[in-house]
Design an enzyme around this catalytic site. Structure first.
Site, PDB file in Angstrom:
ATOM      1  N   CYS A   2     137.185  33.991  40.368  1.00 29.11           N
ATOM      2  CA  CYS A   2     136.974  34.151  41.947  1.00 29.11           C
ATOM      3  C   CYS A   2     138.519  34.059  42.419  1.00 29.11           C
ATOM      4  CB  CYS A   2     135.908  33.457  42.463  1.00 29.11           C
ATOM      5  SG  CYS A   2     136.016  33.607  44.205  1.00 29.11           S
ATOM      6  N   GLU A 103     136.111  40.719  44.849  1.00 27.54           N
ATOM      7  CA  GLU A 103     136.341  40.929  43.289  1.00 27.54           C
ATOM      8  C   GLU A 103     137.267  42.316  43.246  1.00 27.54           C
ATOM      9  OE1 GLU A 103     137.087  39.370  40.735  1.00 27.54           O
ATOM     10  OE2 GLU A 103     135.871  37.422  41.032  1.00 27.54           O
TER      11      GLU A 103
END
Length: 259
Positions: A2, A103
């Protein structure tokens, strides 16, 4: 992994979910990047506290943070054994409020497509986090943190093979109580989120730049052709390890403007 996330909820909404006594005031952020301050919630003296830390964990034993790797994530499967994270896993666990995270998916051809991964029903989620305190020889102190990640669930896997570990509200006390929660029990909370929790939304490549920080970053756009392969296709290969160091990095002027 992340590498970017957002916290657009109001201070009142965050406080209501996490139940801390502090009354911080902060603006919405739509593109929080490594080295910037992030909101965390920890337990201290029997009460929850809201604390800002720098995103990029620096263990206390590090001699020179400028030459140390930028640890923005910790793999949940190995954090309790890794020298950089094992002390924090036992003694310095925290929650990281978020409205969602980003993402990037690399299709077979063409540029990477960013995706905004948000709670399907809206609201705030709590990422599992770790924090540390580093002291320099002159007595200065800096608190830093990292997000724990797990294997992606079926919703996120077509975009990326990892995702932040999400702690459910009913498990906040268990995760934060480092005095009374056995490590084995805390580790059991680090699992992929239910498949129904998140949805993935293609968004503009403007999010690639940490300078960008506006509400329209999370607005849906048409995904690049071939951005998401059929779910029956093989899972994406794990990304190659890339060592990032702070040495020689020129920080942006606004990197500490989160709150």
């Amino acid at each position: 992994m992340c590498g970017r996330f957002a916290l657009s909820a109001t201070p009142e909404e965050v406080r209501a979910l996490f139940g801390y006594a502090d009354t911080p005031n902060f603006p919405p952020r739509y593109n929080i990047a490594p080295t910037q301050p992030i909101a965390t919630v920890r337990e201290a003296f029997g009460a929850r506290r809201f604390v800002l830390v720098r995103w990029g964990l620096v263990p206390g034993w590090v001699k020179d943070p400028a030459s140390f790797s930028l640890l923005i994530n910790a793999r949940a499967e190995t954090a309790a054994e890794k020298p950089s994270f094992r002390a924090a896993m036992r003694h310095r666990r925290c929650l990281i409020p978020a409205s969602g995270f980003y993402e990037w998916h690399r299709p077979d051809a063409g540029p990477k497509q960013p995706y905004w991964i948000r709670p399907r029903d809206g609201g705030i989620v709590a990422f599992a986090g770790l924090w540390e305190e580093w002291c320099d020889p002159d007595g200065g102190e800096i608190e830093t943190g990292a997000i724990l990640t797990v294997a992606a669930n079926a919703t996120v896997a077509p975009v990326h093979n990892r995702m932040p570990a999400v702690i459910a509200p009913e498990d906040f006390d268990c995760w934060l109580d480092v005095q009374n929660t056995p490590l084995k029990e805390a580790r059991a909370l680090l699992r992929p989120a239910p498949e129904s929790l998140f949805e993935t939304v293609p968004v503009s490549a403007r999010v690639n730049s940490a300078i960008e920080d506006a509400p329209d970053l999370v607005e849906p756009v048409a995904a690049s052709q071939g951005a998401i392969r059929d779910e029956a296709a093989a899972e994406p290969a794990p990304p190659k390890a890339k060592r990032q160091t702070a040495k020689g990095r020129k920080p942006s002027d606004d990197q500490f403007d989160l709150f």
